[in-house]
Write a protein that holds these residues in place. Structure first.
Motif, mmCIF file in Angstrom:
data_model
loop_
_atom_site.group_PDB
_atom_site.id
_atom_site.type_symbol
_atom_site.label_atom_id
_atom_site.label_comp_id
_atom_site.label_asym_id
_atom_site.label_seq_id
_atom_site.Cartn_x
_atom_site.Cartn_y
_atom_site.Cartn_z
ATOM 1 N N SER A 14 0.833 -1.218 0.000
ATOM 2 C CA SER A 14 0.000 0.000 0.000
ATOM 3 C C SER A 14 0.860 1.258 0.000
ATOM 4 N N GLU A 15 1.932 1.229 0.786
ATOM 5 C CA GLU A 15 2.832 2.382 0.842
ATOM 6 C C GLU A 15 3.476 2.631 -0.527
ATOM 7 N N GLN A 17 2.265 1.808 -3.387
ATOM 8 C CA GLN A 17 1.222 2.323 -4.288
ATOM 9 C C GLN A 17 1.026 3.819 -4.094
ATOM 10 N N GLU A 18 1.059 4.273 -2.832
ATOM 11 C CA GLU A 18 0.872 5.695 -2.543
ATOM 12 C C GLU A 18 2.049 6.532 -3.032
#
Length: 189
Positions: A14-15, A17-18
Motif C-alpha cells: 500500500s505504501e 502504491q501511494e
C-alpha cells in the motif's frame, strides 16, 4: 500472488502504491522481476543492491541507449555505482510508467541526459546525447561539422536565456511542445 505478496506485505504494498505511479499488480511484477535478479543468498537479505550489470540484463533496459545513465540516476548507492535496491527499481519504473506526469518524466529525462551531473545540458552533454541516439559506430557517427551544426540548432531552439546551456526549465519548455515525449518515455515490464 502467493509468496510475492507476502514477502512485500500488505502495508508495504500500500505504501509503495501511494508513493509511486504504479498499480498493485505492477509493483508485484516489479518485485518478482527484481527478485529474479538476486542470488539465492541475496534473497535472504533486506535492502539488497543489485549491481548495474545484472539490472542491464533486463530486456526492457538491454537495448536502451541510456541504460547505464538510467541506473546511475536512479541509484541511491553512496558509491555512485549504479546499483539498485528494490525501492530504487520502483522509482525507476514509476518515473517511466504511463501514469507518471510530464513534469516527472521530463525531470528524469533531463537528469539522464545531464551526463556530467552539473544541472545543465552543455555542448558535451548534447554531444553524448546525440551519440547515444545515433550510435557510436563509424557509419552512424556525425562528422565534427554535422555535430557542431546540430548542437548549435538545439541550443538556438532550446537555450532561452542564451547562456550556452539548457537548464531544466528550458528543457521542460521544449518537452512540453513534444506531444510524443510522454508516450515514448516509458519502460513497461
Amino acid at each position: 500472488m502467493g509468496t510475492t505478496a507476502s514477502q512485500l506485505g500488505k502495508d508495504l504494498l500500500s505504501e509503495y502504491q501511494e508513493l509511486t505511479f504504479l498499480t498493485k499488480q505492477e509493483i508485484l511484477l516489479a518485485h518478482k522481476r527484481f527478485t529474479e535478479l538476486l542470488t539465492k543468498d541475496e534473497k535472504e537479505l533486506q535492502n539488497t543492491r543489485v549491481p548495474t550489470e545484472r539490472i542491464l540484463t533486463l530486456p526492457e533496459l538491454k537495448s536502451n541507449p541510456f541504460r547505464k545513465r538510467i541506473c546511475h540516476v536512479f541509484s541511491t548507492s553512496e558509491q555512485k555505482d549504479g546499483s539498485l535496491t528494490f525501492e530504487d527499481f520502483l522509482d525507476l519504473l514509476s518515473a517511466f510508467s504511463d501514469s507518471a506526469t510530464l513534469e516527472i518524466k521530463s525531470h528524469y529525462a533531463f537528469r539522464i541526459f545531464d551526463f556530467d551531473d552539473d544541472g545543465t545540458l552543455d555542448r558535451g552533454d548534447l554531444e553524448k546525447l546525440v551519440n547515444c541516439l545515433t550510435g557510436e559506430t563509424d557509419e552512424t557517427r556525425l562528422t565534427r561539422d554535422e555535430m557542431r551544426q546540430l548542437i548549435d540548432n538545439i541550443l538556438e531552439e532550446s537555450d532561452i536565456d542564451k547562456d550556452g546551456t539548457v537548464n531544466l526549465s528550458e528543457f521542460q519548455h521544449v518537452i512540453s511542445r513534444s506531444p510524443d515525449f510522454v508516450s515514448s518515455f516509458k519502460i513497461v515490464l
